[in-house]
Design a protein around this motif. Structure first.
Motif, PDB file in Angstrom:
ATOM      1  N   THR A 124       0.807  -1.366  -0.007  1.00 20.07           N
ATOM      2  CA  THR A 124       0.241  -0.101  -0.037  1.00 20.07           C
ATOM      3  C   THR A 124       0.963   1.353   0.162  1.00 20.07           C
ATOM      4  N   TYR A 125       0.587   2.185  -0.701  1.00 16.07           N
ATOM      5  CA  TYR A 125       1.129   3.508  -0.867  1.00 16.07           C
ATOM      6  C   TYR A 125       0.653   4.398   0.444  1.00 16.07           C
ATOM      7  N   GLU A 126       1.659   4.432   1.401  1.00 17.32           N
ATOM      8  CA  GLU A 126       1.144   5.056   2.753  1.00 17.32           C
ATOM      9  C   GLU A 126       2.005   6.433   2.874  1.00 17.32           C
ATOM     10  N   GLY A 127       2.750   6.899   1.788  1.00 19.11           N
ATOM     11  CA  GLY A 127       3.448   8.286   1.960  1.00 19.11           C
ATOM     12  C   GLY A 127       2.284   9.469   1.563  1.00 19.11           C
ATOM     13  N   PRO A 128       3.065  10.633   1.760  1.00 19.85           N
ATOM     14  CA  PRO A 128       2.040  11.697   1.246  1.00 19.85           C
ATOM     15  C   PRO A 128       1.851  11.889  -0.211  1.00 19.85           C
ATOM     16  N   TRP A 129       0.735  12.522  -0.638  1.00 11.68           N
ATOM     17  CA  TRP A 129       0.461  12.724  -1.879  1.00 11.68           C
ATOM     18  C   TRP A 129       0.063  14.143  -2.440  1.00 11.68           C
ATOM     19  N   PRO A 130       0.696  14.701  -3.159  1.00 18.08           N
ATOM     20  CA  PRO A 130       2.012  14.291  -3.986  1.00 18.08           C
ATOM     21  C   PRO A 130       3.012  14.096  -3.091  1.00 18.08           C
ATOM     22  N   PRO A 131       4.144  13.309  -3.604  1.00 21.95           N
ATOM     23  CA  PRO A 131       5.273  12.781  -2.658  1.00 21.95           C
ATOM     24  C   PRO A 131       6.126  14.097  -2.380  1.00 21.95           C
ATOM     25  N   THR A 132       6.694  13.922  -1.178  1.00 19.20           N
ATOM     26  CA  THR A 132       7.836  14.667  -0.774  1.00 19.20           C
ATOM     27  C   THR A 132       8.726  15.114  -1.761  1.00 19.20           C
ATOM     28  N   ARG A 133       9.017  16.468  -1.992  1.00 16.34           N
ATOM     29  CA  ARG A 133      10.183  16.954  -2.654  1.00 16.34           C
ATOM     30  C   ARG A 133       9.789  16.674  -4.315  1.00 16.34           C
ATOM     31  N   ALA A 134       8.649  16.149  -4.704  1.00 18.89           N
ATOM     32  CA  ALA A 134       8.243  16.033  -6.254  1.00 18.89           C
ATOM     33  C   ALA A 134       7.786  17.468  -6.517  1.00 18.89           C
ATOM     34  N   MET A 135       8.487  17.870  -7.774  1.00 18.11           N
ATOM     35  CA  MET A 135       8.123  19.187  -8.391  1.00 18.11           C
ATOM     36  C   MET A 135       7.006  18.940  -9.425  1.00 18.11           C
ATOM     37  N   PRO A 136       5.782  19.766  -9.406  1.00 14.66           N
ATOM     38  CA  PRO A 136       4.911  19.824 -10.459  1.00 14.66           C
ATOM     39  C   PRO A 136       5.317  19.923 -11.854  1.00 14.66           C
ATOM     40  N   VAL A 137       4.480  19.419 -12.639  1.00 14.82           N
ATOM     41  CA  VAL A 137       5.206  19.082 -14.183  1.00 14.82           C
ATOM     42  C   VAL A 137       3.882  19.628 -14.878  1.00 14.82           C
ATOM     43  N   ASP A 138       3.790  20.747 -15.781  1.00 20.50           N
ATOM     44  CA  ASP A 138       2.697  20.847 -16.544  1.00 20.50           C
ATOM     45  C   ASP A 138       2.373  20.226 -17.617  1.00 20.50           C
ATOM     46  N   VAL A 139       1.195  19.487 -17.655  1.00 23.42           N
ATOM     47  CA  VAL A 139       0.639  18.607 -18.378  1.00 23.42           C
ATOM     48  C   VAL A 139      -0.595  19.474 -19.477  1.00 23.42           C
ATOM     49  N   SER A 140      -0.538  20.461 -19.312  1.00 26.58           N
ATOM     50  CA  SER A 140      -1.763  21.015 -20.297  1.00 26.58           C
ATOM     51  C   SER A 140      -1.399  20.736 -21.836  1.00 26.58           C
ATOM     52  N   ASP A 141      -0.324  20.589 -22.062  1.00 24.73           N
ATOM     53  CA  ASP A 141      -0.106  20.366 -23.396  1.00 24.73           C
ATOM     54  C   ASP A 141       0.407  19.030 -24.103  1.00 24.73           C
ATOM     55  N   VAL A 142       0.352  18.141 -22.952  1.00 28.93           N
ATOM     56  CA  VAL A 142       0.855  16.711 -23.264  1.00 28.93           C
ATOM     57  C   VAL A 142       0.568  16.040 -24.191  1.00 28.93           C
ATOM     58  N   TYR A 143      -1.077  16.131 -24.592  1.00 28.45           N
ATOM     59  CA  TYR A 143      -1.663  15.501 -25.546  1.00 28.45           C
ATOM     60  C   TYR A 143      -1.213  16.055 -27.029  1.00 28.45           C
ATOM     61  N   ASP A 144      -1.042  17.647 -26.892  1.00 28.27           N
ATOM     62  CA  ASP A 144      -0.540  18.049 -28.135  1.00 28.27           C
ATOM     63  C   ASP A 144       0.758  17.607 -28.629  1.00 28.27           C
ATOM     64  N   VAL A 145       1.813  17.566 -27.730  1.00 27.68           N
ATOM     65  CA  VAL A 145       3.189  16.901 -27.969  1.00 27.68           C
ATOM     66  C   VAL A 145       3.000  15.426 -28.487  1.00 27.68           C
ATOM     67  N   LEU A 146       2.037  14.584 -27.859  1.00 23.97           N
ATOM     68  CA  LEU A 146       2.088  13.344 -28.301  1.00 23.97           C
ATOM     69  C   LEU A 146       1.451  13.376 -29.682  1.00 23.97           C
ATOM     70  N   ALA A 147       0.479  14.256 -30.012  1.00 23.29           N
ATOM     71  CA  ALA A 147      -0.236  14.267 -31.269  1.00 23.29           C
ATOM     72  C   ALA A 147       1.044  14.632 -32.495  1.00 23.29           C
ATOM     73  N   ASP A 148       1.850  15.441 -31.959  1.00 27.73           N
ATOM     74  CA  ASP A 148       2.900  15.807 -32.888  1.00 27.73           C
ATOM     75  C   ASP A 148       3.802  14.550 -33.314  1.00 27.73           C
TER      76      ASP A 148
END
Length: 463
Positions: free
Chosen positions: A243-267
């Motif tokens: 079971t995942y028992e740590g904090p979410w989002p994980p400690t020291r994890a930096m946010p990633v912008d996913v607003s254009d992820v599907y535009d990049v995949l389409a390219d």
């Protein structure tokens, strides 16, 4: 009053649009009783509406009816804008009837209740089993949201779902390995027949498994060779993901912008529709990527019919694209799966952890929103897929090819070579011509070379 006569007189003069200027729409309704069609009647004011709203509504209705309107005077503060270049979004209200398979028990088969595998049969004299189904865009329209280079391809996550479902039927809940050999292309018209075959258990309880398809023939007759899409090994479930028992989002994890992820995949040639656009958020910590994915509302109701909905698992794999990779890497698709275990069914949303496995692939851990394990992929390798490779697979799967062989009768011409002729190697053709064993004999013995030389080419080994 003679209201009807007045309308008829105006109509004879060419009037087709009538505007009632008054405190209410008293006379507007009567226009429709005089003229059944081809005439528009609009009231400027209405008792149950404010003056401004009623007037603007009337101007809009007149404009739709073909009346020229000076919009700069009506809306002095407005300006013209271009229409959007994308397709307008529409909301359907028709109920989607699930594709049924009928009473398979009537023909000696067992029902599975799975959306992609409708029936199962146990082969006599062994414990081998064959699961069968039919895939088409008419029955499984959500597959159209997964396209590679413009071709609809069944995602590798769906093939894993098929094998896990077959393994559950025979008591093998762990997919030790599954290697994808050829993409499973879904034609725009028609369907493909699926078979998932599960072999006999060996001494350790492991079973071989394979996935094949061929174009579907509604009449039931064969329409071509079976194409092998994947083969692997099933085994009994052993390890359980913690079971995942740590904090979410994980400690020291930096946010990633996913607003254009599907535009990049389409390219890159991977075009995903709404059902497969499940990426909600992502974070990066060193070589690890964490993500949240969820099924859209239109697909969530179908989650209970799958062990793990292929669109949800596929969306989880989109987090792999957020890992560092070489600049010259092309479009990559899942190729080899190892150590796949399913711990919970019917998930609608997932928390995802993706990290390198140390062998050139990645490991994927899936949890629900409470941290309870849902599934685990110990190792997943990806391989580049070119447009040309996919085109070959698509042509092999097409139920009706645009190409065919056509024999065109040869037209006789006047350019017939005259004079003498000779035959090489076969005296049976020598009626009227001289026969020579080979070209050297022809050249050595002929005083004058013939105008025509005939060489009979017999069949050779191999066709």
């Amino acid at each position: 009053m003679r209201f009807a006569d007045a309308l008829q007189a105006l109509h004879e003069l060419g009037a087709r649009r009538f505007v009632e200027v008054g405190p209410d729409a008293v006379l507007t309704g009567l226009v429709g009783q005089v003229f059944e069609a081809g005439v528009a009647a609009v009231a400027v004011l209405r008792r149950d509406q404010g003056d401004a709203r009623a007037l603007m509504s009337a101007v809009g209705r007149l404009y739709v009816a073909g009346v020229s309107v000076d919009w700069s005077a009506v809306l002095p503060g407005g300006r013209r804008v271009e229409l959007p270049t994308y397709a307008f979004e529409r909301e359907r209200y028709w109920l989607d009837a699930p594709a049924g398979v009928g009473d398979v028990a009537a023909v000696g088969l067992g029902a599975t209740g799975h959306p992609l595998l409708g029936a199962v049969v146990e082969l006599a004299g062994s414990d081998r089993m064959v699961f069968s189904g039919r895939v088409s865009l008419a029955s499984q329209g959500w597959l159209a949201d997964h396209a590679v280079y413009g071709t609809v391809v069944v995602p590798g996550a769906a093939l894993v779902e098929l094998v896990l479902r077959a393994g559950d039927e025979v008591g093998c809940g762990r997919l030790e390995e599954l290697t994808l050999q050829a993409p499973l292309v879904v034609p725009q018209v028609g369907a493909v027949r699926l078979q998932v075959s599960v072999g006999e258990a060996d001494a350790e309880g492991r079973r071989a498994v394979g996935i094949h398809s061929r174009p579907h023939d509604p009449a039931g007759a064969g329409t071509g060779e079976w194409t092998a899409h994947a083969d692997g090994v099933l085994a009994a479930t052993d390890a359980v993901l913690g079971t995942y028992e740590g904090p979410w989002p994980p400690t020291r994890a930096m946010p990633v912008d996913v607003s254009d992820v599907y535009d990049v995949l389409a390219d890159e040639g991977l075009v995903y529709g709404a059902v497969f656009r499940g990426m909600q958020a992502a974070w990066r910590r060193g070589d690890e990527v964490f993500a949240e994915v969820a099924l859209p509302e239109e697909a969530a109701d179908a989650a209970d019919a799958f062990g793990l909905h292929p669109a949800l698992l596929d969306a989880a794999l989109h987090a792999i694209g957020l890992l560092p990779r070489a600049d010259d890497e092309g479009t990559r698709l899942p190729f080899a799966w190892s150590g796949v275990s399913l711990h919970a069914v019917g998930a609608r949303a997932l928390r995802v952890r993706v990290a390198p496995d140390g062998r050139g692939g990645v490991t994927v851990d899936l949890f629900d929103e409470a941290g309870v394990p849902v599934a685990q992929v110990e190792s997943l390798s990806l391989r580049e897929m070119s447009r040309e490779q996919l085109a070959v697979a698509a042509s092999a799967t097409a139920s009706e090819s645009l190409f065919g062989v056509e024999w065109v009768p040869a037209q006789a011409t006047s350019d017939v070579v005259g004079g003498t002729w000779a035959v090489l190697g076969d005296s049976s053709l020598g009626d009227g011509g001289r026969v020579f064993a080979d070209v050297d004999a022809l050249v050595a013995s002929a005083d004058e070379l013939p105008g025509v030389v005939v060489l009979e080419c017999g069949p050779v080994e191999g066709g």
